[in-house]
Design a protein around this motif. Sequence first.
Motif, PDB file in Angstrom:
ATOM      1  N   ASP A   1      46.829  45.387  32.583  1.00  0.00           N
ATOM      2  CA  ASP A   1      46.559  43.989  32.275  1.00  0.00           C
ATOM      3  C   ASP A   1      47.650  43.093  32.845  1.00  0.00           C
ATOM      4  N   THR A   2      48.904  43.530  32.728  1.00  0.00           N
ATOM      5  CA  THR A   2      50.010  42.734  33.255  1.00  0.00           C
ATOM      6  C   THR A   2      49.895  42.572  34.765  1.00  0.00           C
ATOM      7  N   VAL A   3      49.625  43.671  35.471  1.00  0.00           N
ATOM      8  CA  VAL A   3      49.509  43.607  36.927  1.00  0.00           C
ATOM      9  C   VAL A   3      48.316  42.743  37.333  1.00  0.00           C
ATOM     10  N   ALA A   4      47.220  42.844  36.592  1.00  0.00           N
ATOM     11  CA  ALA A   4      46.051  42.006  36.908  1.00  0.00           C
ATOM     12  C   ALA A   4      46.398  40.527  36.764  1.00  0.00           C
ATOM     13  N   ARG A   5      47.163  40.183  35.740  1.00  0.00           N
ATOM     14  CA  ARG A   5      47.548  38.783  35.549  1.00  0.00           C
ATOM     15  C   ARG A   5      48.544  38.329  36.623  1.00  0.00           C
ATOM     16  N   MET A   6      49.463  39.212  36.973  1.00  0.00           N
ATOM     17  CA  MET A   6      50.394  38.889  38.061  1.00  0.00           C
ATOM     18  C   MET A   6      49.643  38.642  39.358  1.00  0.00           C
ATOM     19  N   THR A   7      48.602  39.436  39.598  1.00  0.00           N
ATOM     20  CA  THR A   7      47.807  39.280  40.813  1.00  0.00           C
ATOM     21  C   THR A   7      47.139  37.908  40.849  1.00  0.00           C
ATOM     22  N   VAL A   8      46.589  37.496  39.715  1.00  0.00           N
ATOM     23  CA  VAL A   8      45.949  36.182  39.642  1.00  0.00           C
ATOM     24  C   VAL A   8      46.973  35.076  39.847  1.00  0.00           C
ATOM     25  N   LEU A   9      48.109  35.187  39.182  1.00  0.00           N
ATOM     26  CA  LEU A   9      49.118  34.134  39.258  1.00  0.00           C
ATOM     27  C   LEU A   9      49.744  34.024  40.648  1.00  0.00           C
ATOM     28  N   ALA A  10      49.787  35.148  41.364  1.00  0.00           N
ATOM     29  CA  ALA A  10      50.400  35.148  42.694  1.00  0.00           C
ATOM     30  C   ALA A  10      49.422  34.767  43.803  1.00  0.00           C
ATOM     31  N   ASP A  11      48.150  34.623  43.477  1.00  0.00           N
ATOM     32  CA  ASP A  11      47.135  34.331  44.489  1.00  0.00           C
ATOM     33  C   ASP A  11      47.167  32.843  44.842  1.00  0.00           C
TER      34      ASP A  11
ATOM     35  N   THR B   1      45.531  31.308  47.002  1.00  0.00           N
ATOM     36  CA  THR B   1      44.245  30.752  47.426  1.00  0.00           C
ATOM     37  C   THR B   1      43.475  30.136  46.257  1.00  0.00           C
ATOM     38  N   LEU B   2      43.942  30.362  45.044  1.00  0.00           N
ATOM     39  CA  LEU B   2      43.242  29.855  43.865  1.00  0.00           C
ATOM     40  C   LEU B   2      43.773  28.481  43.485  1.00  0.00           C
ATOM     41  N   ASP B   3      42.882  27.605  43.060  1.00  0.00           N
ATOM     42  CA  ASP B   3      43.352  26.360  42.461  1.00  0.00           C
ATOM     43  C   ASP B   3      43.543  26.598  40.959  1.00  0.00           C
ATOM     44  N   ASP B   4      44.042  25.591  40.254  1.00  0.00           N
ATOM     45  CA  ASP B   4      44.365  25.784  38.839  1.00  0.00           C
ATOM     46  C   ASP B   4      43.137  26.159  38.014  1.00  0.00           C
ATOM     47  N   ALA B   5      42.007  25.533  38.302  1.00  0.00           N
ATOM     48  CA  ALA B   5      40.790  25.817  37.526  1.00  0.00           C
ATOM     49  C   ALA B   5      40.326  27.255  37.762  1.00  0.00           C
ATOM     50  N   GLN B   6      40.355  27.704  39.007  1.00  0.00           N
ATOM     51  CA  GLN B   6      39.959  29.074  39.322  1.00  0.00           C
ATOM     52  C   GLN B   6      40.904  30.072  38.654  1.00  0.00           C
ATOM     53  N   ARG B   7      42.182  29.760  38.692  1.00  0.00           N
ATOM     54  CA  ARG B   7      43.172  30.657  38.078  1.00  0.00           C
ATOM     55  C   ARG B   7      42.940  30.772  36.577  1.00  0.00           C
ATOM     56  N   GLN B   8      42.677  29.660  35.925  1.00  0.00           N
ATOM     57  CA  GLN B   8      42.445  29.690  34.486  1.00  0.00           C
ATOM     58  C   GLN B   8      41.171  30.461  34.144  1.00  0.00           C
ATOM     59  N   ARG B   9      40.155  30.350  34.966  1.00  0.00           N
ATOM     60  CA  ARG B   9      38.914  31.099  34.709  1.00  0.00           C
ATOM     61  C   ARG B   9      39.154  32.605  34.821  1.00  0.00           C
ATOM     62  N   LYS B  10      39.919  33.001  35.820  1.00  0.00           N
ATOM     63  CA  LYS B  10      40.214  34.425  35.994  1.00  0.00           C
ATOM     64  C   LYS B  10      41.069  34.955  34.833  1.00  0.00           C
ATOM     65  N   LEU B  11      42.039  34.174  34.401  1.00  0.00           N
ATOM     66  CA  LEU B  11      42.857  34.593  33.262  1.00  0.00           C
ATOM     67  C   LEU B  11      42.024  34.665  31.988  1.00  0.00           C
ATOM     68  N   ALA B  12      41.106  33.726  31.822  1.00  0.00           N
ATOM     69  CA  ALA B  12      40.231  33.756  30.645  1.00  0.00           C
ATOM     70  C   ALA B  12      39.340  34.995  30.670  1.00  0.00           C
ATOM     71  N   ALA B  13      38.887  35.391  31.862  1.00  0.00           N
ATOM     72  CA  ALA B  13      38.074  36.611  31.964  1.00  0.00           C
ATOM     73  C   ALA B  13      38.885  37.839  31.579  1.00  0.00           C
ATOM     74  N   LEU B  14      40.155  37.869  31.964  1.00  0.00           N
ATOM     75  CA  LEU B  14      41.017  38.983  31.554  1.00  0.00           C
ATOM     76  C   LEU B  14      41.226  38.981  30.045  1.00  0.00           C
ATOM     77  N   ASP B  15      41.367  37.800  29.459  1.00  0.00           N
ATOM     78  CA  ASP B  15      41.488  37.708  28.005  1.00  0.00           C
ATOM     79  C   ASP B  15      40.255  38.285  27.321  1.00  0.00           C
ATOM     80  N   ALA B  16      39.086  37.919  27.833  1.00  0.00           N
ATOM     81  CA  ALA B  16      37.837  38.367  27.213  1.00  0.00           C
ATOM     82  C   ALA B  16      37.658  39.873  27.330  1.00  0.00           C
ATOM     83  N   ALA B  17      38.236  40.474  28.358  1.00  0.00           N
ATOM     84  CA  ALA B  17      38.075  41.915  28.578  1.00  0.00           C
ATOM     85  C   ALA B  17      39.029  42.756  27.743  1.00  0.00           C
ATOM     86  N   LEU B  18      40.017  42.123  27.114  1.00  0.00           N
ATOM     87  CA  LEU B  18      40.989  42.878  26.328  1.00  0.00           C
ATOM     88  C   LEU B  18      40.342  43.480  25.089  1.00  0.00           C
TER      89      LEU B  18
END
Length: 305
Positions: free
Chosen positions: A172-182, A184-201
């Motif tokens: 989970d940590t590496v997945a979040r680091m991957t999103v934060l380091a990308d 190519t993502l804007d803030d809205a896209q980044r937040q959606r990806k992080l929210a999806a990781l939250d939902a999968a926990l």
Amino acid sequence: MRTNTALITAGALSALALYWSLARGEPPAPPPPKQDPDLFAFVRSMEGTRPDGNVTVATGDALVIDAELGHLFDYYLAGIGEKPLAAIRSQIELELDRRLAPAPAREAKRLLGAYLAYKQALAGIEQNLPPSADALQAAQARLQAKRTLRATYFTAQESAGLFGPEDARDDDTVARMTVLADSTLDDAQRQRKLAALDAALPPAQRLARDAPQQVSALDAAVRDLRAQGGGDNEVYRLRAATFTPEAAARLGELDREETQWQQRITAWRAQKAALGVGVQDPVQVQRVTDTLFSPDEQRRLGAYE
């Protein structure tokens, strides 16, 4: 944009390091009879604590190989620097003999030997990993190295049992680091990806991740409640609503222990002061101390001089 992303990544790494699991019990059983902690049973830094790890056996006296066994090992391994490794290993084996029947104790000791060898080998491998300025690449390299190394010491089933929750947190940590380091993502896209990781926990992992914030908020709420005249019953209900009745009972017991300790400290200081100012008779001071504290507890008094 890259600077902002780096700052976000650094902040996330700090936050993701705060994992603390709260035991969840069946409500609302009364708290078990209090057992006095074995103060200074092993090393000074473990003062007033009890060994971690709810080691269990299954049908047929088979050892359950899960993260709890690793928690027991790690509890004692935290004493490295205060005791030599040989003494730590002996203490863990004594604890296993105390908790388990001979057959599962032998299995647990075998796993302990493998665990110690794995940890020592892992330390060597981590020191030899090539340096990287990229935090994500460094984390991925370390995860790959330690998971590859485990196959030398454990079966796949043993690895899954001992390290499953740890691996889930790492992934989970590496997945979040991957999103934060990308970048190519804007803030809205980044937040959606992080929210999806939250939902999968899984619920337990989400609780562990959110626990530090919950604890801080609960502590503040308890202070406010007491400042407004709230008593122990109100505090218990607040804690039980936040976590579980069992956790609320444990926290209440800790409150009582701390209150009693502070009362004894106050009495100790007052009785010493009554002996007179200036140079005090050490025999009289010791007599006062002996009436209030056990020999083990007296080792803690240096901080209150």
